[in-house]
Design an enzyme around this catalytic site. Structure first.
Site, short mmCIF file in Angstrom:
data_model
loop_
_atom_site.label_atom_id
_atom_site.label_comp_id
_atom_site.label_asym_id
_atom_site.label_seq_id
_atom_site.Cartn_x
_atom_site.Cartn_y
_atom_site.Cartn_z
N SER A 172 -14.56 127.45 96.21
CA SER A 172 -15.79 126.66 96.13
C SER A 172 -16.48 126.66 97.48
O SER A 172 -15.84 126.89 98.51
CB SER A 172 -15.46 125.22 95.73
OG SER A 172 -16.58 124.37 95.85
N TYR A 185 -10.64 117.24 96.45
CA TYR A 185 -11.14 118.54 96.00
C TYR A 185 -11.44 119.46 97.17
O TYR A 185 -11.01 120.62 97.19
CB TYR A 185 -12.39 118.32 95.15
CG TYR A 185 -12.98 119.59 94.57
CD1 TYR A 185 -12.38 120.21 93.48
CD2 TYR A 185 -14.13 120.15 95.11
CE1 TYR A 185 -12.92 121.36 92.93
CE2 TYR A 185 -14.67 121.31 94.56
CZ TYR A 185 -14.06 121.91 93.48
OH TYR A 185 -14.60 123.05 92.95
#
Length: 299
Positions: A172, A185
């Site tokens: 990501s 995350y």
């Protein structure tokens, strides 16, 4: 001092490498053929994993599809078969190491040796540190990074033996640039980017140039995992756009893929700009999404 002098001697080589990279920007890279390859995609029951499986199916690969969701994985497999590919669905909890290893043995016995591994499965919890429950933090790391170790250890040995294969890490932009209320995350995705980079160097050190690596680092994707995301960088990405970039990157053996490409530019700015200016820049980017805030100011 000796290191500095040795580094100065490398300047001519640096100029040559820069020139080479500039020239390559204008030369389209030939896409490799993956027809007949056995491709395993984790988290293939939805989102990016599902669409990636469809693209490999169109390229006449043999698909091995893993997901914890039985209905989703069977739906993906059925669609892949309609596209003319063999597809084998396995219900697997990628956070469970022993389940990963036992499922890998079954794949080898029933389907064959995986030559392209797409580590895509992931989870995200949008909350601050105090509202993120301990089991959620643990699950984030188990799925988003530890699972990469288990799947890679399971399927890499045959790739090493054949000096042929491809390991894909779906990370990501949050693996390069931090975002408030995505603490677990971001931490797991930083680890995933580090996994990709370290694995790439390790394969080179072990003399296995035939095993390629690719890491995908997209911005917010419109898959429903993060609710009401917004940023001045532009609207949320559509999954089809991201998968198109991913497939191009895999087939042209690109090591790092940023979607949009401006993420790469922001990452470089973060390393050279003063901290105060960066704080102002982040305010201008204005990343927002629905999040649970557990911290309460004591009165």
């Amino acid at each position: 001092m000796k290191f500095l002098l040795d580094s100065l001697l490398l300047l001519p080589l640096l100029l040559i490498c820069w020139l080479e990279a500039l020239v390559k920007l204008f030369i389209p890279k030939k896409r490799k053929s993956v027809t007949g390859e056995i491709v395993l995609v984790t988290g293939a029951g939805h989102g990016i994993g599902k669409l990636t499986a469809y693209e490999f199916a169109k390229l006449k690969c043999k698909l091995v599809l893993w997901d914890i969701n039985k209905h989703g994985i069977e739906e993906t497999a059925a669609e892949c078969r309609k596209l003319g590919a063999q597809a084998h669905a396995f219900v697997v909890d990628c956070s469970n190491r022993e389940e990963v290893y036992s499922s890998a043995k079954k794949v080898k016995a029933d389907v064959g040796d995986v030559s392209i591994l797409v580590n895509n499965a992931g989870v995200v919890y949008t909350s601050d540190l105090f509202a993120t429950q301990d089991p959620q933090i643990q699950k984030t790391f188990e799925v988003n990074i530890l699972a990469h170790f288990w799947t890679t250890k399971a399927f890499l040995p045959v790739m090493m033996k054949n000096n042929h294969g491809h390991i894909v890490t779906v990370a990501s932009a949050a693996g390069h640039i931090t975002v408030p209320f995505l603490l677990a995350y971001c931490s797991s995705k930083f680890a995933a980017v580090g996994f990709h980079r370290a694995l790439t160097d390790e394969l080179a050190a072990l003399g296995r140039p035939g095993i390629k690596t690719t890491c995908l680092c997209p911005n917010f994707i419109n898959t429903g995992f993060i609710r009401n995301p917004s940023t001045s960088l532009g609207p949320s990405l559509e999954p089809e756009e991201v998968v198109s970039k991913l497939m191009k990157g895999i087939l042209t053996e690109q090591k790092m893929i940023f979607v949009p490409s401006s993420i790469h530019f922001l990452m470089m700015l973060e390393r050279i700009l003063p901290e105060r200016f960066l704080a102002i820049l982040k305010q201008k980017i204005n990343i927002k999404f629905d999040a649970v805030i557990g911290y309460k100011v004591k009165e």
